[in-house]
Scaffold this active site. Structure first.
Site, short mmCIF file in Angstrom:
data_model
loop_
_atom_site.label_atom_id
_atom_site.label_comp_id
_atom_site.label_asym_id
_atom_site.label_seq_id
_atom_site.Cartn_x
_atom_site.Cartn_y
_atom_site.Cartn_z
N ASN A 143 0.86 -1.19 0.00
CA ASN A 143 0.00 0.00 0.00
C ASN A 143 0.90 1.24 0.00
O ASN A 143 2.11 1.13 0.22
CB ASN A 143 -0.94 -0.04 1.22
CG ASN A 143 -0.17 0.05 2.52
OD1 ASN A 143 0.44 1.06 2.82
ND2 ASN A 143 -0.16 -1.03 3.30
N PHE B 69 -3.18 3.09 15.62
CA PHE B 69 -3.71 4.04 14.65
C PHE B 69 -4.85 3.36 13.92
O PHE B 69 -4.96 2.13 13.93
CB PHE B 69 -2.61 4.47 13.67
CG PHE B 69 -1.84 5.67 14.17
CD1 PHE B 69 -1.03 5.57 15.29
CD2 PHE B 69 -1.94 6.90 13.53
CE1 PHE B 69 -0.33 6.67 15.78
CE2 PHE B 69 -1.25 8.00 14.00
CZ PHE B 69 -0.45 7.89 15.13
N LYS C 128 -8.83 -4.08 19.98
CA LYS C 128 -7.36 -4.25 19.98
C LYS C 128 -6.78 -4.16 21.39
O LYS C 128 -5.57 -4.25 21.57
CB LYS C 128 -6.71 -3.18 19.09
CG LYS C 128 -7.26 -3.12 17.67
CD LYS C 128 -6.20 -3.41 16.67
CE LYS C 128 -6.79 -3.37 15.26
NZ LYS C 128 -5.89 -3.93 14.27
N ASP D 158 -3.22 -6.75 5.73
CA ASP D 158 -3.99 -7.72 6.50
C ASP D 158 -3.99 -9.10 5.87
O ASP D 158 -4.31 -10.08 6.52
CB ASP D 158 -5.44 -7.23 6.63
CG ASP D 158 -5.53 -5.99 7.50
OD1 ASP D 158 -4.76 -5.91 8.48
OD2 ASP D 158 -6.33 -5.08 7.21
N LYS E 56 -12.05 -0.04 17.64
CA LYS E 56 -10.68 -0.60 17.63
C LYS E 56 -10.03 -0.47 19.00
O LYS E 56 -9.19 -1.29 19.37
CB LYS E 56 -9.84 0.07 16.55
CG LYS E 56 -10.18 -0.48 15.17
CD LYS E 56 -9.38 0.10 14.03
CE LYS E 56 -9.87 -0.52 12.71
NZ LYS E 56 -9.38 0.11 11.52
#
Ligand code: CTP
Length: 406
Positions: free
Chosen positions: A217, A336, A354, A286, A350
């Site tokens: 990316n 992030f 997470k 991912d 998240k």
């Protein structure tokens, strides 16, 4: 200035620059500009030898004020207290380039030149960036002087290796200016992260499908590099786990270059147990493409699939989630979130999924590949804030302050 190094107002507002006789003296002019761009006012002293290479007028024209050239009856900056003034107004003294003669004066406390007097009367942080012939640099006398200055707390930006102006090869060239610029900012910055060890993951990962092609990316790693440098400026020990193509970092930061997500997890897992905080900025892939049957290290040929082919992707480990899951209670975790929609809800989600202490989220169009960022920040205590149009260095500075306050 690279976006991840463009800090402003990080600490004390005044730096005094000493310039010695060296072919590299002209490079000190760039440093004046760079510190000024960082919101620091700069005064300067040119030794008599430096004035053979550069003029006080050039420094004055760039805004350095005052520019000292001689004690007592200095035509540039007349004052009976020229030898004391930098110590009264500046929070940091940087000597760049620092000659062997000035280094010897400093080590001996021999105040027979204005710059040496000013250094002797200076109580703030001092930094020297030596530049000289490699034989002079490696001479035991110079090395002993450097050791003495280090013992007294002076930071030394080691000279670089390569061909020097005199045509010799070896260590002696003035260091990369970015190192000196940052050493000056570090001398001005609060050392409120001293004793803290921080791990930062940054940049993209690269998931190879065959010996040539990969899936990735466009993350540049700028945000993570800004966090790593900000923590280092504040005195932290920093371990940077860097994906491909991530920016230059100063030598004081331990850099671990990685390729794939699995490789990043391996490197991060090996430093994480020794760290007090982890800031996970990396844009980790991912999924990885599953390599063709004949093996991932060979080049897949056109003739292997004349009618085209499908690629299957397998999930990658979540680095943040894996390391946050079995952390020690005192280890802090900042994640992030890069979102294309529903920023606030995704950040809150998240934070929980997470098990992070804090999540910094941005919409893709606001933060990916840009110098500035608009972010939404939430932490596990329920505190939430929106920071609009900040430079990535400002976001980095603020998030570290937030982390320290928790
Ligand atoms: N992250 C990670 N390892 C992964 C994926 C993400 O460590 N394999 C970390 C990122 O560094 C970031 C946070 O998890 O700190 C969130 O990453 P993001 O890409 O926004 O979300 P994902 O977890 O990948 O979830 P989704 O793609 O569904 O939004």
């Amino acid at each position: 200035m690279d976006a991840h190094l463009a800090f402003r107002g990080v600490g004390g507002p005044h730096l005094h620059l000493g310039v010695c006789g060296s072919v590299a003296a002209y490079r000190a002019l760039d440093l004046v500009r760079q510190w000024q761009d960082a919101g620091v006012s700069v005064s300067a002293t040119l030794t008599p030898s430096a004035q053979k290479f550069v003029t006080p007028l050039t420094f004055a024209a760039l805004g350095a004020a005052p520019v000292y050239t001689a004690p007592f009856d200095d035509p540039q900056a007349p004052s009976p207290f020229a030898h004391l003034e930098p110590g009264q107004v500046a929070q940091a003294l940087v000597i760049a380039p620092a000659s062997a003669a000035t280094i010897a004066r400093l080590a001996q406390g021999q105040a027979d030149e204005l710059l040496a007097c000013q250094a002797l009367a200076f109580r703030g942080k001092a930094v020297i960036a030596p530049a000289m012939n490699p034989a002079m640099w490696s001479h035991p006398a110079t090395q002993a002087n450097i050791a003495t200055l280090r013992e007294r707390g002076c930071a030394v930006v080691e000279p670089g290796c390569g061909r020097t102006a005199c045509g010799e090869e070896g260590q002696g060239r003035l260091a990369d200016l970015r190192e000196i610029y940052l050493a000056g900012l570090r001398a001005l910055a609060p050392q409120d992260m001293e004793g803290i060890r921080v791990m930062v993951t940054l940049g993209p990962t690269r998931e190879h499908w065959d010996g040539l092609r990969f899936w990735t990316n466009p993350s540049t790693g700028t945000m993570g590099a800004a966090v790593a440098v900000a923590a280092w400026l504040r005195g932290a020990r920093v371990e940077a786990v860097c994906g491909p193509g991530t920016p230059w970092l100063p030598a004081g930061i331990a850099r671990h270059n990685v390729g794939s997500a699995r490789h990043m997890l391996e490197a991060a897992a090996s430093v994480w147990p020794q760290c007090d905080a982890g800031v996970f900025t990396a844009a980790v892939a991912d999924f990885s493409p599953v390599p063709p049957a004949q093996g991932g290290d060979k080049k897949f040929k056109k003739s292997d699939a004349p009618d085209g082919f499908d690629v299957h992707f397998a999930p990658n480990p979540d680095i943040l989630k894996t390391l946050a899951a079995d952390r020690r209670p005192e280890q802090k975790v900042v994640g992030f979130a890069a979102e294309s929609q529903n920023l606030e809800d995704s950040v809150r989600g998240k934070l929980v999924s997470k098990k992070a202490d804090m999540i910094v989220g941005n919409l893709l169009q606001d933060g990916f590949g840009t110098a500035d960022n608009t972010v939404f920040v939430a932490d596990a205590s329920g505190r939430e804030e929106r920071w609009a149009h900040l430079s990535k260095t400002d976001v980095a500075w603020r998030l570290l302050s937030w982390l320290l306050s928790r």
